[in-house]
Design an enzyme around this catalytic site. Structure first.
Site, PDB file in Angstrom:
ATOM      1  CB  CYS A  19      -8.485  -4.883  -3.558  1.00  0.00           C
ATOM      2  SG  CYS A  19      -7.358  -3.514  -3.206  1.00  0.00           S
TER       3      CYS A  19
ATOM      4  CD  GLU B 295      -5.106  -6.070  -0.870  1.00  0.00           C
ATOM      5  OE1 GLU B 295      -5.730  -6.548   0.088  1.00  0.00           O
ATOM      6  OE2 GLU B 295      -4.715  -4.873  -0.898  1.00  0.00           O
TER       7      GLU B 295
ATOM      8  CB  CYS C 240     -10.848  -2.609   0.272  1.00  0.00           C
ATOM      9  SG  CYS C 240     -10.136  -2.050  -1.291  1.00  0.00           S
TER      10      CYS C 240
ATOM     11  CD  GLU D  15      -1.381   5.120   4.845  1.00  0.00           C
ATOM     12  OE1 GLU D  15      -2.044   4.242   5.396  1.00  0.00           O
ATOM     13  OE2 GLU D  15      -0.767   6.006   5.489  1.00  0.00           O
TER      14      GLU D  15
ATOM     15  CB  CYS E 119      -5.159  -1.555  -1.597  1.00  0.00           C
ATOM     16  SG  CYS E 119      -6.545  -0.674  -0.866  1.00  0.00           S
TER      17      CYS E 119
ATOM     18  CG  ASN F  76      -0.394  -0.075   2.535  1.00  0.00           C
ATOM     19  OD1 ASN F  76       0.539  -0.826   2.790  1.00  0.00           O
ATOM     20  ND2 ASN F  76      -0.937   0.705   3.460  1.00  0.00           N
TER      21      ASN F  76
END
Length: 129
Positions: free
Chosen positions: A89, A55, A86, A44, A53, A42
């Protein structure tokens, strides 16, 4: 590629996460049908909507290198708990491999799912008219 090795690669990818805001580090290792593994973490951003993310990082990396079909993805996080991908993803994974196996590890146990168990009704190409 064993499940165990894929999980180790996900944990290694987690170490590269850029998570100065949430401190929630996620790593993913995506196994293509070609046998090649793509890792992601990930990333940010101060503008939270610009974050991505782990993934999806792995999927986009694979797509950018020509891979379009995936067998398994392993996900590990810094939380010490099982971390589920999530919805975004899951939707991205469904675009390419609706029956991909998803391995989730908290360092003590591994849970395995088919993507269809986690996202039973994805939005698919046939839904666009």
């Amino acid at each position: 590629m064993t499940d165990e090795k894929l999980i180790v690669l996900a944990k290694q990818a987690q170490e590269n996460a850029y998570a100065p805001y949430s401190h929630f580090r996620v790593g993913a290792a995506l196994l293509g049908r070609s046998g090649r593994v793509y890792t992601g973490c990930n990333v940010e951003n101060a503008s939270y909507g610009a974050a991505v993310c782990g993934e999806r990082t792995a999927v986009y990396k694979a797509i950018s290198e020509g891979e379009r079909d995936f067998a398994r993805i392993a996900v590990a996080s810094s939380s010490g708990e099982i971390t589920y991908p999530c919805g975004i993803c899951l939707q991205v994974l469904a675009e390419f491999s609706p029956e991909i196996e998803v391995l989730l590890s908290n360092g003590r146990e591994v849970q395995k799912y088919k993507l269809s168990e986690l996202l039973p009704h994805p939005f698919i190409k046939e839904d666009i008219k």
